[in-house]
Write a protein that holds these residues in place. Structure first.
Motif, PDB file in Angstrom:
ATOM      1  N   SER A  27       0.810  -1.224   0.000  1.00 15.34           N
ATOM      2  CA  SER A  27       0.000   0.000   0.000  1.00 15.34           C
ATOM      3  C   SER A  27       0.839   1.269   0.000  1.00 15.34           C
ATOM      4  O   SER A  27       0.504   2.242  -0.685  1.00 15.34           O
ATOM      5  CB  SER A  27      -0.932  -0.001   1.217  1.00 15.34           C
ATOM      6  N   ASP A  28       1.934   1.295   0.749  1.00 12.49           N
ATOM      7  CA  ASP A  28       2.725   2.523   0.872  1.00 12.49           C
ATOM      8  C   ASP A  28       3.730   2.695  -0.256  1.00 12.49           C
ATOM      9  O   ASP A  28       4.004   3.824  -0.679  1.00 12.49           O
ATOM     10  CB  ASP A  28       3.476   2.537   2.210  1.00 12.49           C
ATOM     11  N   LEU A  29       4.311   1.580  -0.731  1.00  7.00           N
ATOM     12  CA  LEU A  29       5.352   1.675  -1.753  1.00  7.00           C
ATOM     13  C   LEU A  29       4.901   1.190  -3.121  1.00  7.00           C
ATOM     14  O   LEU A  29       5.575   1.437  -4.122  1.00  7.00           O
ATOM     15  CB  LEU A  29       6.587   0.868  -1.313  1.00  7.00           C
ATOM     16  N   GLN A  95       9.516   2.012   5.597  1.00  2.66           N
ATOM     17  CA  GLN A  95       9.909   3.321   5.064  1.00  2.66           C
ATOM     18  C   GLN A  95      11.402   3.403   4.755  1.00  2.66           C
ATOM     19  O   GLN A  95      11.847   4.298   4.026  1.00  2.66           O
ATOM     20  CB  GLN A  95       9.528   4.437   6.036  1.00  2.66           C
ATOM     21  N   SER A  96      12.193   2.435   5.279  1.00  4.29           N
ATOM     22  CA  SER A  96      13.628   2.415   4.990  1.00  4.29           C
ATOM     23  C   SER A  96      13.954   1.610   3.739  1.00  4.29           C
ATOM     24  O   SER A  96      15.104   1.609   3.288  1.00  4.29           O
ATOM     25  CB  SER A  96      14.400   1.823   6.178  1.00  4.29           C
ATOM     26  N   LEU A  97      12.978   0.932   3.180  1.00  2.00           N
ATOM     27  CA  LEU A  97      13.232   0.087   2.017  1.00  2.00           C
ATOM     28  C   LEU A  97      13.812   0.876   0.832  1.00  2.00           C
ATOM     29  O   LEU A  97      14.788   0.425   0.214  1.00  2.00           O
ATOM     30  CB  LEU A  97      11.955  -0.646   1.622  1.00  2.00           C
ATOM     31  N   THR A 186      24.085   0.578   4.160  1.00  2.00           N
ATOM     32  CA  THR A 186      23.304   1.794   4.306  1.00  2.00           C
ATOM     33  C   THR A 186      22.762   1.844   5.728  1.00  2.00           C
ATOM     34  O   THR A 186      21.987   0.969   6.119  1.00  2.00           O
ATOM     35  CB  THR A 186      22.134   1.820   3.314  1.00  2.00           C
ATOM     36  N   PRO A 187      23.165   2.832   6.530  1.00  2.00           N
ATOM     37  CA  PRO A 187      22.682   2.907   7.914  1.00  2.00           C
ATOM     38  C   PRO A 187      21.176   3.152   7.972  1.00  2.00           C
ATOM     39  O   PRO A 187      20.650   4.014   7.269  1.00  2.00           O
ATOM     40  CB  PRO A 187      23.457   4.099   8.498  1.00  2.00           C
ATOM     41  N   ILE A 188      20.505   2.372   8.800  1.00  2.00           N
ATOM     42  CA  ILE A 188      19.076   2.562   9.033  1.00  2.00           C
ATOM     43  C   ILE A 188      18.807   2.332  10.512  1.00  2.00           C
ATOM     44  O   ILE A 188      19.684   1.876  11.254  1.00  2.00           O
ATOM     45  CB  ILE A 188      18.213   1.576   8.208  1.00  2.00           C
ATOM     46  N   ALA A 189      17.609   2.653  10.940  1.00  2.00           N
ATOM     47  CA  ALA A 189      17.165   2.337  12.294  1.00  2.00           C
ATOM     48  C   ALA A 189      16.221   1.146  12.215  1.00  2.00           C
ATOM     49  O   ALA A 189      15.360   1.086  11.344  1.00  2.00           O
ATOM     50  CB  ALA A 189      16.456   3.530  12.920  1.00  2.00           C
ATOM     51  N   MET A 190      16.420   0.192  13.099  1.00  2.00           N
ATOM     52  CA  MET A 190      15.528  -0.968  13.141  1.00  2.00           C
ATOM     53  C   MET A 190      14.616  -0.883  14.359  1.00  2.00           C
ATOM     54  O   MET A 190      14.933  -0.229  15.350  1.00  2.00           O
ATOM     55  CB  MET A 190      16.327  -2.269  13.164  1.00  2.00           C
TER      56      MET A 190
END
Length: 236
Positions: A27-29, A95-97, A186-190
């Protein structure tokens, strides 16, 4: 974002969270999702279908990597040029995809890892440091399953050499690096898991098996690399 990218979510008994993850991707992407149901004994498959995902139901459990490889082979058979792998438990923020996919999409890497080294416990940090030191991998988050691959990487990981692997972390990274493919982090927050527990670190025997397997794998790659360096020196 492009429909040439498939999102692959391996899942085993994840009925409480898989629909939230898969549904958000759809739905979002607006990306297609395949959930590889690794012989679950709950309603994982039905929950994923209701969320808009295609479901591959395995008759026998193949483990997290086996299920992921099945998803990669499915993507190749359908002509996808890229894929993103992510967990069904909600740890990997949807949202980090795009951030994880971007280096592959732009052609800067064959494989990109969504990295979050701060999530590791002190014991996991020690294990990461040990494996990095032994194997010589310049990767911080060795165990993240939030990854993007281009078609070249997908074809390698769908092959027989990758089928011999038990886990998707060190062995996959060694295979990619040994084939000359470019890997970036790639740095992300989990986030915390919405439900369930780790499929590898849920019991001490499984942790011990993982540590033994990974240590032998890292040492074998280290010895092989040393021999290749020595041979190169002799040839000179």
């Amino acid at each position: 974002m492009t429909p040439e990218t498939l999102v692959i979510i391996p899942a085993k008994n994840e009925q409480d969270s898989v629909h939230l993850v898969a549904g958000a991707v759809v739905s979002d992407l607006g990306l297609p999702v395949v959930v590889v149901d690794d012989a679950s004994n709950d309603e994982t498959a039905d929950a994923a279908r209701r969320a808009g995902a295609t479901v591959l139901s395995l008759r026998l459990g193949l483990g997290a990597w086996g299920a992921m490889q099945a998803g990669i082979r499915y993507a190749l058979s359908r002509g996808y040029r890229r894929c993103v792998t992510m967990d069904a438990d909600g740890q990997h923020p949807v949202q980090s995809l795009p951030v994880v996919l971007e280096p592959v999409l732009r052609g800067r890497a064959d494989a990109a890892i969504g990295s979050c080294t701060s999530r590791g416990s002190p014991l996991r940090q020690v294990a990461w440091g040990l494996f990095r030191g032994i194997g010589g991998l310049g990767v911080g988050d060795l165990t993240s399953g939030f990854r993007a691959y281009n078609r070249r990487a997908m074809e390698l990981l769908a092959g027989p050499r990758a089928t011999l692997l038990d886990y998707q972390d060190l062995g996959v990274l060694f295979l990619l690096r040994g084939s000359g493919l470019r890997i970036v982090e790639t740095p992300i927050a989990m986030a915390c898991r919405l439900s369930g527990h780790s499929r590898i670190f849920n019991t001490w025997p499984s942790v011990g098996k993982y540590m033994l397997h990974s240590s032998i794998l890292a040492m074998s790659k280290s010895v092989r690399g040393s021999r290749q360096t020595d041979k190169a020196g002799e040839d000179q």
